[in-house]
Scaffold this motif. Structure first.
Motif, PDB file in Angstrom:
ATOM      1  N   ARG A  36     -54.002  15.756 -82.332  1.00 22.87           N
ATOM      2  CA  ARG A  36     -55.325  16.143 -82.786  1.00 22.87           C
ATOM      3  C   ARG A  36     -55.780  17.435 -82.106  1.00 22.87           C
ATOM      4  O   ARG A  36     -56.421  18.286 -82.731  1.00 22.87           O
ATOM      5  CB  ARG A  36     -56.334  15.018 -82.488  1.00 22.87           C
ATOM      6  N   THR A  39     -53.960  20.277 -83.770  1.00 22.82           N
ATOM      7  CA  THR A  39     -54.440  20.432 -85.139  1.00 22.82           C
ATOM      8  C   THR A  39     -55.711  21.269 -85.173  1.00 22.82           C
ATOM      9  O   THR A  39     -55.905  22.087 -86.081  1.00 22.82           O
ATOM     10  CB  THR A  39     -54.699  19.050 -85.778  1.00 22.82           C
ATOM     11  N   LEU A  40     -56.574  21.082 -84.179  1.00 23.62           N
ATOM     12  CA  LEU A  40     -57.804  21.871 -84.100  1.00 23.62           C
ATOM     13  C   LEU A  40     -57.554  23.258 -83.518  1.00 23.62           C
ATOM     14  O   LEU A  40     -58.168  24.237 -83.959  1.00 23.62           O
ATOM     15  CB  LEU A  40     -58.842  21.131 -83.248  1.00 23.62           C
ATOM     16  N   LYS A  42     -54.485  25.025 -83.315  1.00 24.51           N
ATOM     17  CA  LYS A  42     -53.513  25.862 -84.048  1.00 24.51           C
ATOM     18  C   LYS A  42     -53.138  25.162 -85.351  1.00 24.51           C
ATOM     19  O   LYS A  42     -51.980  24.783 -85.554  1.00 24.51           O
ATOM     20  CB  LYS A  42     -52.272  26.084 -83.188  1.00 24.51           C
ATOM     21  N   PRO A  43     -54.065  24.975 -86.275  1.00 21.28           N
ATOM     22  CA  PRO A  43     -53.807  24.183 -87.481  1.00 21.28           C
ATOM     23  C   PRO A  43     -52.671  24.709 -88.348  1.00 21.28           C
ATOM     24  O   PRO A  43     -51.960  23.918 -88.978  1.00 21.28           O
ATOM     25  CB  PRO A  43     -55.148  24.224 -88.225  1.00 21.28           C
ATOM     26  N   ASP A  44     -52.481  26.020 -88.383  1.00 24.11           N
ATOM     27  CA  ASP A  44     -51.475  26.609 -89.271  1.00 24.11           C
ATOM     28  C   ASP A  44     -50.153  26.926 -88.568  1.00 24.11           C
ATOM     29  O   ASP A  44     -49.240  27.478 -89.174  1.00 24.11           O
ATOM     30  CB  ASP A  44     -52.025  27.883 -89.922  1.00 24.11           C
ATOM     31  N   SER A  47     -45.400  22.836 -86.543  1.00 22.53           N
ATOM     32  CA  SER A  47     -45.234  21.777 -85.550  1.00 22.53           C
ATOM     33  C   SER A  47     -43.800  21.253 -85.525  1.00 22.53           C
ATOM     34  O   SER A  47     -43.231  21.024 -84.460  1.00 22.53           O
ATOM     35  CB  SER A  47     -46.199  20.616 -85.821  1.00 22.53           C
ATOM     36  N   THR A  62     -46.942  22.172 -90.674  1.00 22.20           N
ATOM     37  CA  THR A  62     -47.871  22.728 -89.700  1.00 22.20           C
ATOM     38  C   THR A  62     -48.535  21.553 -88.975  1.00 22.20           C
ATOM     39  O   THR A  62     -48.406  20.395 -89.390  1.00 22.20           O
ATOM     40  CB  THR A  62     -48.953  23.576 -90.390  1.00 22.20           C
ATOM     41  N   SER A  64     -51.640  20.889 -88.954  1.00 22.87           N
ATOM     42  CA  SER A  64     -52.628  20.327 -89.874  1.00 22.87           C
ATOM     43  C   SER A  64     -51.972  19.420 -90.906  1.00 22.87           C
ATOM     44  O   SER A  64     -52.484  18.336 -91.210  1.00 22.87           O
ATOM     45  CB  SER A  64     -53.389  21.464 -90.570  1.00 22.87           C
ATOM     46  N   ASP A  67     -50.830  16.189 -89.233  1.00 19.97           N
ATOM     47  CA  ASP A  67     -51.996  15.363 -88.931  1.00 19.97           C
ATOM     48  C   ASP A  67     -52.505  14.653 -90.184  1.00 19.97           C
ATOM     49  O   ASP A  67     -52.833  13.459 -90.145  1.00 19.97           O
ATOM     50  CB  ASP A  67     -53.098  16.240 -88.333  1.00 19.97           C
ATOM     51  N   GLN A  68     -52.539  15.359 -91.310  1.00 15.40           N
ATOM     52  CA  GLN A  68     -53.003  14.754 -92.553  1.00 15.40           C
ATOM     53  C   GLN A  68     -52.070  13.627 -93.002  1.00 15.40           C
ATOM     54  O   GLN A  68     -52.534  12.549 -93.407  1.00 15.40           O
ATOM     55  CB  GLN A  68     -53.102  15.811 -93.647  1.00 15.40           C
TER      56      GLN A  68
END
Length: 208
Positions: A36, A39-40, A42-44, A47, A62, A64, A67-68
């Motif tokens: 989390r 994700t906040l 470096k969302p793009d 990973s 990524t 984000s 995480d989704q």
């Protein structure tokens, strides 16, 4: 926290992890909080990257996107009543395993990685892992479910648990996710020995 790394000259030196990650300061806590955070922050940023056949065939998530997918899988597992239970993860190599692993973390579940069933593999061993871990659900992909259907008569534990094809879980479910209460000392993974002799023996790994 320090890391031992090799310099360009091959010398072993200690490097502070905080210096490598600066200016970011990810929490040294459970996996949910770590993903989390990134994700906040470096969302793009990529990973995980998977190269099934080489550099020309690349699949990646990524922070984000991962995480989704993790939130969507977790929301589905919780809706099915599996919060806090143990899940077999039976995936071929690929990003589906990664998203299912974090999906378990996001659901407050314990992940139990295992090889997917194959016709030339002893189903008794996978069944023994399922029994020992007291698994309530098997996460995998549709292809593995279809191939395993005719092999479950000899694996009663695997036959009675809930099988879920993770790639069929819609990402839109991510908005239904409710963050679980997970402590750093809670078990995150049960890793079983890969040997073929004797009863499978599991090692419990915590979040931190």
């Amino acid at each position: 926290m320090n890391l031992a790394v090799h310099s360009r000259r091959g010398e072993l030196t200690n490097v502070k992890l905080a210096d490598l990650l600066a200016p970011f300061s990810p929490p040294e806590t459970v996996f949910v909080e770590r993903l989390r955070y990134w994700t906040l922050a470096k969302p793009d940023e990529v990973s995980f990257r998977f190269l099934p056949t080489g550099d020309e065939d690349v699949r990646q998530y990524t922070f984000s996107q991962l995480d989704q997918r993790a939130r969507a899988i977790a929301a589905h597992l919780i809706a099915e009543g599996h919060r806090g239970q143990r899940a077999l993860l039976m995936f071929p190599p690929g990003l589906e395993f990664v998203e299912a692993l974090f999906g378990c973390f996001y659901a407050g579940m314990i992940a139990v990685p295992a090889y997917p069933p194959r016709r030339n593999r002893n189903m008794g061993r996978i069944n023994a892992i399922s029994e020992d871990a007291e698994a309530a659900v098997a996460l995998t992909i549709t292809d593995v479910i279809e191939r395993s259907d005719g092999m479950l008569d000899d694996a009663p534990s695997l036959k009675q648990i809930n099988w879920i094809a993770s790639e069929k879980i819609p990402t839109e479910l991510c908005s239904d996710w409710v963050k679980p209460k997970v402590n750093a000392t809670d078990t995150a993974i049960m890793q079983y020995t890969s040997g073929s002799t004797g009863s499978p023996k599991g090692v419990m790994l915590t979040h931190f």
